[in-house]
Design a protein around this motif. Structure first.
Motif, PDB file in Angstrom:
ATOM      1  N   ILE A  41      -4.296  14.872 -11.863  1.00 17.13           N
ATOM      2  CA  ILE A  41      -3.102  14.154 -11.415  1.00 17.13           C
ATOM      3  C   ILE A  41      -2.461  14.924 -10.265  1.00 17.13           C
ATOM      4  N   SER A  42      -1.653  14.215  -9.507  1.00 15.90           N
ATOM      5  CA  SER A  42      -0.966  14.845  -8.380  1.00 15.90           C
ATOM      6  C   SER A  42       0.278  15.587  -8.878  1.00 15.90           C
ATOM      7  N   THR A  43       0.869  16.363  -8.000  1.00 12.68           N
ATOM      8  CA  THR A  43       2.129  17.037  -8.321  1.00 12.68           C
ATOM      9  C   THR A  43       3.285  16.205  -7.769  1.00 12.68           C
ATOM     10  N   TYR A  44       4.430  16.344  -8.408  1.00  8.08           N
ATOM     11  CA  TYR A  44       5.618  15.593  -7.987  1.00  8.08           C
ATOM     12  C   TYR A  44       6.376  16.384  -6.927  1.00  8.08           C
ATOM     13  N   SER A  45       6.696  15.731  -5.833  1.00  8.71           N
ATOM     14  CA  SER A  45       7.432  16.395  -4.742  1.00  8.71           C
ATOM     15  C   SER A  45       8.905  16.026  -4.828  1.00  8.71           C
ATOM     16  N   LEU A  46       9.737  17.020  -5.051  1.00  6.93           N
ATOM     17  CA  LEU A  46      11.172  16.750  -5.112  1.00  6.93           C
ATOM     18  C   LEU A  46      11.808  16.971  -3.743  1.00  6.93           C
ATOM     19  N   LEU A  47      11.483  18.096  -3.115  1.00  2.43           N
ATOM     20  CA  LEU A  47      12.066  18.389  -1.796  1.00  2.43           C
ATOM     21  C   LEU A  47      11.083  18.010  -0.695  1.00  2.43           C
ATOM     22  N   ASP A  48      11.608  17.511   0.416  1.00  2.00           N
ATOM     23  CA  ASP A  48      10.730  17.191   1.541  1.00  2.00           C
ATOM     24  C   ASP A  48      10.465  18.452   2.374  1.00  2.00           C
ATOM     25  N   GLU A  49       9.551  18.292   3.299  1.00  4.62           N
ATOM     26  CA  GLU A  49       9.115  19.370   4.199  1.00  4.62           C
ATOM     27  C   GLU A  49      10.307  20.097   4.838  1.00  4.62           C
ATOM     28  N   GLU A  50      11.220  19.324   5.339  1.00  2.00           N
ATOM     29  CA  GLU A  50      12.360  19.919   6.052  1.00  2.00           C
ATOM     30  C   GLU A  50      13.207  20.788   5.099  1.00  2.00           C
TER      31      GLU A  50
ATOM     32  N   THR B  43       9.514   8.916  -5.808  1.00  2.00           N
ATOM     33  CA  THR B  43       8.821   8.452  -7.011  1.00  2.00           C
ATOM     34  C   THR B  43       7.515   9.228  -7.155  1.00  2.00           C
ATOM     35  N   TYR B  44       7.056   9.349  -8.388  1.00  2.00           N
ATOM     36  CA  TYR B  44       5.813  10.073  -8.663  1.00  2.00           C
ATOM     37  C   TYR B  44       4.628   9.117  -8.563  1.00  2.00           C
ATOM     38  N   SER B  45       3.629   9.514  -7.812  1.00  5.09           N
ATOM     39  CA  SER B  45       2.425   8.688  -7.647  1.00  5.09           C
ATOM     40  C   SER B  45       1.327   9.188  -8.557  1.00  5.09           C
ATOM     41  N   LEU B  46       0.932   8.356  -9.499  1.00  2.00           N
ATOM     42  CA  LEU B  46      -0.154   8.754 -10.394  1.00  2.00           C
ATOM     43  C   LEU B  46      -1.500   8.273  -9.849  1.00  2.00           C
ATOM     44  N   LEU B  47      -1.564   7.015  -9.444  1.00  2.20           N
ATOM     45  CA  LEU B  47      -2.822   6.466  -8.920  1.00  2.20           C
ATOM     46  C   LEU B  47      -2.806   6.491  -7.398  1.00  2.20           C
ATOM     47  N   ASP B  48      -3.958   6.757  -6.808  1.00  2.00           N
ATOM     48  CA  ASP B  48      -4.043   6.733  -5.349  1.00  2.00           C
ATOM     49  C   ASP B  48      -4.258   5.287  -4.871  1.00  2.00           C
ATOM     50  N   GLU B  49      -4.164   5.140  -3.572  1.00  2.78           N
ATOM     51  CA  GLU B  49      -4.316   3.853  -2.893  1.00  2.78           C
ATOM     52  C   GLU B  49      -5.566   3.098  -3.362  1.00  2.78           C
ATOM     53  N   GLU B  50      -6.667   3.798  -3.396  1.00  2.00           N
ATOM     54  CA  GLU B  50      -7.941   3.161  -3.747  1.00  2.00           C
ATOM     55  C   GLU B  50      -7.896   2.620  -5.178  1.00  2.00           C
ATOM     56  N   SER B  51      -7.342   3.405  -6.070  1.00  2.00           N
ATOM     57  CA  SER B  51      -7.281   2.981  -7.469  1.00  2.00           C
ATOM     58  C   SER B  51      -6.360   1.776  -7.637  1.00  2.00           C
ATOM     59  N   LEU B  52      -5.219   1.796  -6.948  1.00  2.00           N
ATOM     60  CA  LEU B  52      -4.289   0.671  -7.047  1.00  2.00           C
ATOM     61  C   LEU B  52      -4.924  -0.595  -6.473  1.00  2.00           C
ATOM     62  N   THR B  53      -5.642  -0.439  -5.381  1.00  2.00           N
ATOM     63  CA  THR B  53      -6.326  -1.596  -4.777  1.00  2.00           C
ATOM     64  C   THR B  53      -7.351  -2.175  -5.753  1.00  2.00           C
ATOM     65  N   GLN B  54      -8.044  -1.288  -6.461  1.00  2.00           N
ATOM     66  CA  GLN B  54      -9.036  -1.748  -7.437  1.00  2.00           C
ATOM     67  C   GLN B  54      -8.363  -2.514  -8.582  1.00  2.00           C
ATOM     68  N   ILE B  55      -7.253  -1.994  -9.080  1.00  2.00           N
ATOM     69  CA  ILE B  55      -6.531  -2.679 -10.164  1.00  2.00           C
ATOM     70  C   ILE B  55      -6.061  -4.056  -9.683  1.00  2.00           C
ATOM     71  N   GLU B  56      -5.529  -4.096  -8.468  1.00  2.00           N
ATOM     72  CA  GLU B  56      -5.068  -5.381  -7.922  1.00  2.00           C
ATOM     73  C   GLU B  56      -6.222  -6.375  -7.801  1.00  2.00           C
ATOM     74  N   ALA B  57      -7.358  -5.895  -7.341  1.00  2.00           N
ATOM     75  CA  ALA B  57      -8.524  -6.780  -7.199  1.00  2.00           C
ATOM     76  C   ALA B  57      -8.953  -7.295  -8.570  1.00  2.00           C
ATOM     77  N   ASN B  58      -8.928  -6.409  -9.562  1.00  2.00           N
ATOM     78  CA  ASN B  58      -9.314  -6.838 -10.914  1.00  2.00           C
ATOM     79  C   ASN B  58      -8.347  -7.885 -11.456  1.00  2.00           C
ATOM     80  N   ALA B  59      -7.060  -7.707 -11.184  1.00  2.00           N
ATOM     81  CA  ALA B  59      -6.075  -8.700 -11.637  1.00  2.00           C
ATOM     82  C   ALA B  59      -6.357 -10.052 -10.997  1.00  2.00           C
TER      83      ALA B  59
END
Lengths: 520, 520
Positions: A41-50, B43-59
């Motif tokens: 899984i990815s990490t959550y980013s709270l603060l931006d680059e700046e 917001t926290y991103s769990l799934l990447d672009e590719e995975s979300l696109t796949q879920i949308e296609a399946n729906a």
């Protein structure tokens, strides 16, 4: 091939007989030995680059203008002076970028800490996370006996429990203070317990340089002398006395472990508002300055020795001065510090299931769950205090330990990420079942139900009526039963008898020496 | 200007006199009325672009191949057919992209739900989040009386508590089932309680179209007829009967509210593994298909009516079939569905403090904290079940309500983000204090301590000794005292007497009509 065309024979083959299925179920139910978490899984980013750049700049300004104090250790002052720092008495100032460039030149971004059981060795840093028990409590708590001073028996009991709990990946260090043992001998007994009763990696003594040397010597007995010099077998924490002080005790341990190529965490201990500014941004700048100075020192002592960025930062109550846990600010500091560590390129160590509660109640669970989950999402590599903490680190709880460990297991499953294989996409299941039907008996469910979904060992999901029939237990009551069963079932991991004797001899000799030196 | 050069007079002016400071403290301690959360965090991103696109296609594949059933509602079938869907009996299939393009053409990305107190109106969608109480429990629980069937008195008590709790932003809907009231009249009493006892926004009845009409009529009495037709004053949930069915009851309510331009959440109710595939990816594809179909229907009924993407998805225990909460998979589904909603461009509604526990114990807190925190990090706009849930939605807890609400307040503070103003960077404090000193008395702390750090109303941060002297209460015991004090202190928000009478008259007339029609 649709379900209907699968020949009966093949179905049987695939699913196996009833006994085989029962065996598979038993296998699936067994806790898998997972030495640590490889994050998917990815990490959550709270603060931006700046914002992060601003915090970093402020930390450099603090190091340049205010500097750090390295107390009662002339050798360290010499080392820092030789490296180009501005040393005035015990006050040391660093030009912007100096610490960072020294760290980034040689400090490893990740490293292996070896366990005496090679299957339990852990990788610390990078995309890896592990859960480690709490550290330092002088008291223990259980439902039967309440809160009391910890003893060596408690220390050994917790070390046994940590050996058995699958989502606790580390044996820890001072899992509680064995106060029935003389202070000067405690480190020998604690290290022996870690090496005998648990085969996961462990933490070394930091209360005096000679105790750190004893830890190294005991590790050499079990791991082999040259193995220890060439590999990390001990993990230790040097607490910065915030604000901006490293004292002789911490520096002494830091030097011993770094020279032996063992891992040292530089971890400011901060009750924010008292030991740092009363804001998140101010606390972050100060703690980053402290960590930069400490990690720089490690690389000056032994280039390449594993140094870890640590934080322990909880706000105090500004009404009473008491430390508070599971707070928004504690999580904000942790998310932000994790990002600073990643940018620096070193592993990150921070806190898990902390609570100010005295008992394993809802407060303990709310506070613990929030900080522990934040630690996982932040990408903390080494999560200390992941299990057992009560009363703001003053107490180690028996029930709390098994309760927290269940949440560690849940978060370990979460960190495994979402399976997007064709099988997991399950389109065949949707096609088979269709509107208004249920999935319980479909082919896809049959194939996957043994491994699907996390199974809590602590949660009660029964109906109200069944729960009442079974005794209407609250979670802490179930936990009380469970840790007792675990201790009853405990089996020590095998240790070569000759090594055990060598440990005994070492402890006996060192105990005599220490007692003799105290007698003089 | 350094601290030392500030003239005494100016210092006094800045800090004010003792009385003034006391007044300021009192002001700072007062719960600020925050109608909802304007998020200052990502917001926290769990799934990447590719995975979300796949879920949308399946729906889309599910909608095209398997389709949805719209049961016992010929009008809805006609509407869908006219829009170009393939209607065979009650089975409706949609070409890929059809639902999405209809939704994206007219469904608002955010909207205001008006409260009768304009200061309590909330913006739903975009970068906003709100906490709403639990929904639907037939039982209530408190420490004194245990678990029992809910009554109208309980419903009114909870509605009073929700009025008072600053981090509960919504009055909710069926906060518990008033089972002492005839089923056919309950909606009148519940709506009246929301409108009289609480001035936050509320949810409308969905159990029958005429009950939805009654809700609209009662809202019109309080808000004004044309105001209701032009603005969203009622929020309602249409549960999809997963898998892939919308029944006449839910369709009936959906049509009424959509035609009146009121908000409708399309929320599949899924016990994953039974009502969806036994995987996260499969569950996501199915629920997205269900939501696309439902939100499309809303826009076909009244273009521009506020539609909301909802999910309630908890895995079942595959050993016992019982629903489970605070699980890794529940959080994974929520994080992923939130991302799907953002990509679709509609507000997202999902669950908060769910638990299977029967009592306000550690299990309840662990499970609740994990899902509630995940909801905030996921960017859920409308967090339903944020307070009070016990026993997997079967029970509404008094203690649990005030305990959860404290965690809502903590998360609200977290979502406020990190202040990076020059004052918050606090470099002046670090310069003033320096190594080894403390910050308690420094200028910067003096200026900021009134507003620094979140203050929990539930956590006990006292010493062990003080905690013992004060009665050694566990959190649920403190919660028991607190909700009783709150109810004792409750004051109803003012409502124009004429409107109150009009509500009375309406309820009396409708009660007679309903009872007469039942008598026949």
């Amino acid at each position: 091939m649709s379900r209907k065309t699968v020949p009966k024979e093949k179905q049987k083959q695939r699913r196996g007989g009833r006994a085989e299925r029962r065996a598979q179920r038993a296998e699936a139910a067994k806790p898998t030995p997972l030495p640590y978490i490889r994050r998917q899984i990815s990490t959550y980013s709270l603060l931006d680059e700046e914002s992060l750049t601003q915090i970093e700049a402020n930390a450099e300004t603090i190091l340049q203008e205010t500097g750090m104090e390295f107390r009662d250790d002339p050798e360290v002052l010499e080392i820092l002076k030789a490296a180009g720092a501005d040393v005035q008495g015990e006050r040391v100032r660093f030009e912007p970028g100096m610490c960072r460039s020294i760290i980034q030149a040689t400090s490893p971004s990740q490293f292996i800490q070896h366990a005496r059981n090679p299957e339990r060795s852990v990788t610390i840093g990078g995309n890896n996370t592990l859960f480690c028990p709490s550290f330092g409590p002088p008291f223990v708590h259980d439902l039967d006996r309440g809160r009391r001073y910890a003893t060596l028996e408690d220390f050994e009991n917790f070390t046994r429990l940590h050996h058995m709990l699958p989502a606790v990946h580390h044996s820890g260090g001072v899992v509680c203070e064995p106060v029935d043992i003389d202070v000067s001998l405690r480190h020998l007994h604690m290290t022996a317990a870690h090496l005998r009763l648990n085969d996961k990696p462990f933490m070394g003594a930091v209360t005096a340089p000679e105790r750190s040397e004893d830890t190294v010597a005991m590790a050499k007995i079990v791991f082999g002398k040259s193995f220890v010099e060439e590999n990390c077998c001990i993990y230790s924490v040097s607490n910065v006395n915030a604000p901006l002080v490293l004292d002789a005790t911490m520096l002494g341990a830091l030097k011993v472990y770094a020279r032996h190529n063992q891992a040292v965490v530089v971890s400011p201990f901060i009750l924010a508002g008292a030991m740092s500014p009363v804001t998140v941004a101010g606390t972050l700048a100060q703690l980053f300055a402290e960590v930069l100075a400490g990690l720089c020192l490690i690389q000056l002592i032994r280039p390449g020795a594993p140094g870890v960025f640590g934080t322990f930062a909880s706000p105090i109550s500004l009404q009473t001065g008491a430390p508070t846990f599971g707070t928004p600010e504690g999580m904000q500091i942790q998310f932000s510090a994790a990002a600073l560590a990643r940018r620096l390129g070193v592993p990150f160590h921070s806190v898990g299931a902390l609570t100010a509660s005295k008992v394993p109640d809802a407060q303990a669970a709310y506070e613990s769950a929030m900080q522990l989950q934040a630690a996982v999402l932040a990408g903390v590599n080494f999560i200390i205090h992941a299990t057992g903490c009560l009363e703001g680190l003053l107490t180690m709880g028996y029930e709390k330990t098994v309760m927290d460990a269940d949440r560690c297991a849940a978060l370990q499953a979460f960190a495994g990420g979402v399976d997007l294989s064709l099988e997991a996409q399950a389109m065949s299941a949707v096609r088979e079942v269709g509107p208004g039907a249920h999935y319980l008996g479909c082919e896809h469910t049959q194939r996957n139900f043994e491994t699907a979904f996390f199974r809590s060992t602590m949660a009660d999901n029964k109906t109200y009526e069944q729960w009442q029939i079974d005794g209407a237990e609250w979670e802490h009551e179930r936990a009380n039963r469970i840790w007792k069963h675990m201790l009853a079932d405990y089996e020590a991991p095998p240790l070569d008898a000759a090594l055990g004797e060598e440990l005994d001899d070492f402890m006996a000799r060192r105990s005599r020496e220490i007692q003799a030196s105290e007698g003089t």
